[in-house]
Write a protein that holds these residues in place. Sequence first.
Motif, PDB file in Angstrom:
ATOM      1  N   ASP A  49      56.439 -47.250  34.422  1.00 11.05           N
ATOM      2  CA  ASP A  49      55.970 -45.798  34.247  1.00 11.05           C
ATOM      3  C   ASP A  49      57.946 -45.771  34.356  1.00 11.05           C
ATOM      4  O   ASP A  49      58.866 -46.079  34.612  1.00 11.05           O
ATOM      5  CB  ASP A  49      56.195 -45.369  35.776  1.00 11.05           C
ATOM      6  N   ILE A  50      58.045 -44.191  34.480  1.00 14.04           N
ATOM      7  CA  ILE A  50      59.253 -43.837  34.557  1.00 14.04           C
ATOM      8  C   ILE A  50      59.624 -42.780  35.708  1.00 14.04           C
ATOM      9  O   ILE A  50      58.673 -42.173  36.146  1.00 14.04           O
ATOM     10  CB  ILE A  50      59.518 -43.403  33.402  1.00 14.04           C
ATOM     11  N   ALA A  51      60.628 -43.022  36.718  1.00 13.73           N
ATOM     12  CA  ALA A  51      60.736 -42.337  38.067  1.00 13.73           C
ATOM     13  C   ALA A  51      61.533 -41.515  37.805  1.00 13.73           C
ATOM     14  O   ALA A  51      62.699 -41.962  37.822  1.00 13.73           O
ATOM     15  CB  ALA A  51      59.890 -43.080  38.990  1.00 13.73           C
ATOM     16  N   TYR A  52      62.072 -40.207  38.956  1.00 16.38           N
ATOM     17  CA  TYR A  52      63.402 -39.068  38.757  1.00 16.38           C
ATOM     18  C   TYR A  52      62.970 -38.748  40.356  1.00 16.38           C
ATOM     19  O   TYR A  52      61.847 -39.104  41.255  1.00 16.38           O
ATOM     20  CB  TYR A  52      63.535 -38.067  37.634  1.00 16.38           C
ATOM     21  N   ASP A  53      64.083 -39.137  41.455  1.00 22.42           N
ATOM     22  CA  ASP A  53      64.336 -38.192  43.057  1.00 22.42           C
ATOM     23  C   ASP A  53      63.426 -37.126  42.742  1.00 22.42           C
ATOM     24  O   ASP A  53      63.721 -36.320  41.869  1.00 22.42           O
ATOM     25  CB  ASP A  53      65.238 -38.470  43.005  1.00 22.42           C
ATOM     26  N   SER A  54      62.983 -37.164  43.753  1.00 21.11           N
ATOM     27  CA  SER A  54      62.749 -35.312  44.103  1.00 21.11           C
ATOM     28  C   SER A  54      62.378 -35.127  45.322  1.00 21.11           C
ATOM     29  O   SER A  54      62.266 -36.513  46.260  1.00 21.11           O
ATOM     30  CB  SER A  54      61.377 -35.295  43.589  1.00 21.11           C
ATOM     31  N   PRO A  55      61.330 -34.607  46.092  1.00 19.79           N
ATOM     32  CA  PRO A  55      61.826 -33.919  47.465  1.00 19.79           C
ATOM     33  C   PRO A  55      60.461 -34.702  47.661  1.00 19.79           C
ATOM     34  O   PRO A  55      60.556 -34.636  48.933  1.00 19.79           O
ATOM     35  CB  PRO A  55      61.754 -32.891  47.951  1.00 19.79           C
ATOM     36  N   PHE A  56      59.829 -34.684  46.673  1.00 22.50           N
ATOM     37  CA  PHE A  56      58.317 -35.484  47.215  1.00 22.50           C
ATOM     38  C   PHE A  56      58.325 -36.911  47.276  1.00 22.50           C
ATOM     39  O   PHE A  56      57.270 -37.329  47.100  1.00 22.50           O
ATOM     40  CB  PHE A  56      56.997 -34.691  46.100  1.00 22.50           C
ATOM     41  N   GLY A  57      59.300 -37.896  46.730  1.00 19.32           N
ATOM     42  CA  GLY A  57      59.326 -39.152  46.266  1.00 19.32           C
ATOM     43  C   GLY A  57      59.707 -38.981  45.248  1.00 19.32           C
ATOM     44  O   GLY A  57      59.332 -38.537  44.241  1.00 19.32           O
ATOM     45  N   LYS A  58      60.055 -40.582  44.655  1.00 21.57           N
ATOM     46  CA  LYS A  58      60.096 -40.913  43.231  1.00 21.57           C
ATOM     47  C   LYS A  58      58.931 -40.757  42.224  1.00 21.57           C
ATOM     48  O   LYS A  58      57.725 -40.452  42.387  1.00 21.57           O
ATOM     49  CB  LYS A  58      60.545 -42.052  43.478  1.00 21.57           C
ATOM     50  N   GLY A  59      59.065 -39.927  40.917  1.00 23.03           N
ATOM     51  CA  GLY A  59      57.867 -39.838  40.126  1.00 23.03           C
ATOM     52  C   GLY A  59      58.824 -39.012  39.116  1.00 23.03           C
ATOM     53  O   GLY A  59      59.806 -38.946  38.258  1.00 23.03           O
ATOM     54  N   ARG A  60      57.958 -38.108  38.181  1.00 23.61           N
ATOM     55  CA  ARG A  60      58.086 -37.425  37.712  1.00 23.61           C
ATOM     56  C   ARG A  60      57.588 -36.040  37.429  1.00 23.61           C
ATOM     57  O   ARG A  60      56.056 -36.224  37.972  1.00 23.61           O
ATOM     58  CB  ARG A  60      58.523 -38.475  35.977  1.00 23.61           C
ATOM     59  N   PRO A  61      57.319 -34.888  36.778  1.00 23.66           N
ATOM     60  CA  PRO A  61      57.050 -33.719  36.724  1.00 23.66           C
ATOM     61  C   PRO A  61      55.665 -34.070  35.851  1.00 23.66           C
ATOM     62  O   PRO A  61      55.449 -34.979  34.734  1.00 23.66           O
ATOM     63  CB  PRO A  61      57.791 -33.172  35.666  1.00 23.66           C
ATOM     64  N   GLY A  62      54.319 -33.488  36.182  1.00 25.09           N
ATOM     65  CA  GLY A  62      53.430 -32.522  35.846  1.00 25.09           C
ATOM     66  C   GLY A  62      53.797 -32.141  34.266  1.00 25.09           C
ATOM     67  O   GLY A  62      54.888 -31.375  33.886  1.00 25.09           O
ATOM     68  N   TRP A  63      52.808 -32.296  33.309  1.00 21.18           N
ATOM     69  CA  TRP A  63      53.018 -31.428  31.886  1.00 21.18           C
ATOM     70  C   TRP A  63      53.336 -29.793  32.096  1.00 21.18           C
ATOM     71  O   TRP A  63      53.893 -29.042  31.208  1.00 21.18           O
ATOM     72  CB  TRP A  63      52.417 -31.817  31.116  1.00 21.18           C
ATOM     73  N   HIS A  64      51.846 -29.344  33.060  1.00 13.96           N
ATOM     74  CA  HIS A  64      52.380 -28.360  33.299  1.00 13.96           C
ATOM     75  C   HIS A  64      53.852 -27.394  33.363  1.00 13.96           C
ATOM     76  O   HIS A  64      54.199 -25.566  32.905  1.00 13.96           O
ATOM     77  CB  HIS A  64      50.776 -27.182  33.763  1.00 13.96           C
ATOM     78  N   ILE A  65      54.306 -27.763  34.649  1.00 13.42           N
ATOM     79  CA  ILE A  65      55.581 -27.416  35.397  1.00 13.42           C
ATOM     80  C   ILE A  65      56.511 -27.083  34.654  1.00 13.42           C
ATOM     81  O   ILE A  65      57.166 -26.285  35.022  1.00 13.42           O
ATOM     82  CB  ILE A  65      55.538 -28.235  37.141  1.00 13.42           C
ATOM     83  N   GLU A  66      56.826 -27.786  33.681  1.00  6.30           N
ATOM     84  CA  GLU A  66      58.270 -27.805  33.029  1.00  6.30           C
ATOM     85  C   GLU A  66      57.954 -26.358  32.333  1.00  6.30           C
ATOM     86  O   GLU A  66      59.256 -25.608  32.392  1.00  6.30           O
ATOM     87  CB  GLU A  66      58.058 -28.960  32.068  1.00  6.30           C
ATOM     88  N   CYS A  67      57.315 -25.906  32.022  1.00  8.01           N
ATOM     89  CA  CYS A  67      57.185 -25.040  31.075  1.00  8.01           C
ATOM     90  C   CYS A  67      57.532 -23.355  32.216  1.00  8.01           C
ATOM     91  O   CYS A  67      58.224 -22.817  32.098  1.00  8.01           O
ATOM     92  CB  CYS A  67      55.792 -24.555  29.991  1.00  8.01           C
ATOM     93  N   SER A  68      56.905 -24.013  33.469  1.00  8.08           N
ATOM     94  CA  SER A  68      56.876 -22.277  34.094  1.00  8.08           C
ATOM     95  C   SER A  68      58.332 -22.655  34.452  1.00  8.08           C
ATOM     96  O   SER A  68      59.077 -21.286  34.773  1.00  8.08           O
ATOM     97  CB  SER A  68      55.624 -22.300  34.836  1.00  8.08           C
TER      98      SER A  68
END
Length: 490
Positions: free
Chosen positions: A190-209
């Motif tokens: 997998d690939i991950a980015y840091d976030s306030p929720f822990g390492k991971g990546r965005p879901g598909w839908h959130i990016e457009c909003s």
Amino acid sequence: MTLFDSIKKQKLHFEPILPKQVRIYVCGPTVYDDAHLGHARSSIAFDLWRRLFLFLDFEVIFAKNFTDIDDKIVKKSLQNGISVAEVSERYIELYLNDMHTLGILRPDLEPKATSNLPQMHEMIEHLLQKGYAYMGENNDVYLSITKDKAYGSLSQRTTHEQNQSRITNANDKQEESDFALWKGYKGENDIAYDSPFGKGRPGWHIECSAMIEKHLAYKEQDFAIDIHAGGADLLFPHHENEASQTRCATGRELAKYWLHNGFVNINGEKMSKSLGNSFFIKDALKIYDGEILRNYLLGVHYRLALNFNEEDLLQSKKRLDKIYRLKKRILDSIPHKQSPNPSELPQQLESLNNLKAHAKNAQDSFIQPLLEALSDDYNISKALSIIEEMLSLSNEYLDKNPKDKAYKLAISGNLACIEYLLGLGGKDPIAYFQLGLTEQEKQDIESKLKLRTEAKAQKNYALADSIRNELHNQGIEIMDTPQGSTWEKV
């Protein structure tokens, strides 16, 4: 102007949020493979809308995103032993090249998912704080669709009709139809980015909003943007989920109007990579010039399904031939500056402005009904019939009045309108009628044409006729004019 709104399921009178301004967001590609005819159809459909708004003197901001992080991109990076960034950048470049070849204007904004992670984090945090979202296992974050009372208002779809996620349904969801806002890191594949929720990546839908909120949104209006557009396959769940996220996070509706283009069908089936019938743009361009393909794809109303077949494509080319035939006919007396074909937006807009200035010479009897047709939910069949009538009447008049320069100037204005609004007719006519040949083949034809001219000068008419017949058998027709001989591929 009227357009068909996907929420109201009817044609509505278009009223922009602010006078003479329109903000448009089109869902762009997930960049893990070559672009296909579905991408071409959608891009052309909304390029036409954009051109119409510009022609009508709207201030237009047009955005199309790139989903450059996704399960499919990760999979391709692992298969090829290259980074996710290398995969996405490669296919972004190929996509932009294809769009340029099809005559698509470059968007004003081209946001990438990976460049807008802070905005996604912020929106997800708002959703968590307001109780619309919840934490699952392994740093996953989901939106609870039962908390959004307006969920389903866009698509009229029930929430359990299909899996909402691009990945296998997770066990930590409160409801099956809740969808991922953030996907926790799944391990070395997998690939991950840091976030306030822990390492991971965005879901598909959130990016457009999130990207709309950052780059386009009106902050003090009831709607974030004027028009949100995309393929009909995105209506549910993607656009439904986008609308829900924005509504819950900001208290505003995402778009005042929603436009969706129809599918491309190949051999009677909706084009789909899973069906193995995905016709890549690059494959079509090996056979047909980009403008010929564009002419065909725009010929069916944008909301209807297009049943792709080469017989119809060749039939539609006859319309394009007529445009260039008339353009070639008037060039002898109308000074003509060849339209450039730049790939960058500032030069493209400059080219459009030059066309707009020339279009002022157009006949009112042509441009007014054309604009009325296009302003009626882009009634392309009526618009094309108006163009067909203009071409026919123009040729009839020129048959009787071949030296009327004022009339030719008006016709030149008509053609400038067609080029601006439809993106057709911008090539040099001679070059257009020589499409489909390599530079070496063109040089060979020119050499034979030179030999024929020398033979005629020496009164060796047998050799001249032999060369003409040889070229004719190769599908090349010679036209002798007072200015010399030219040729076309037939």
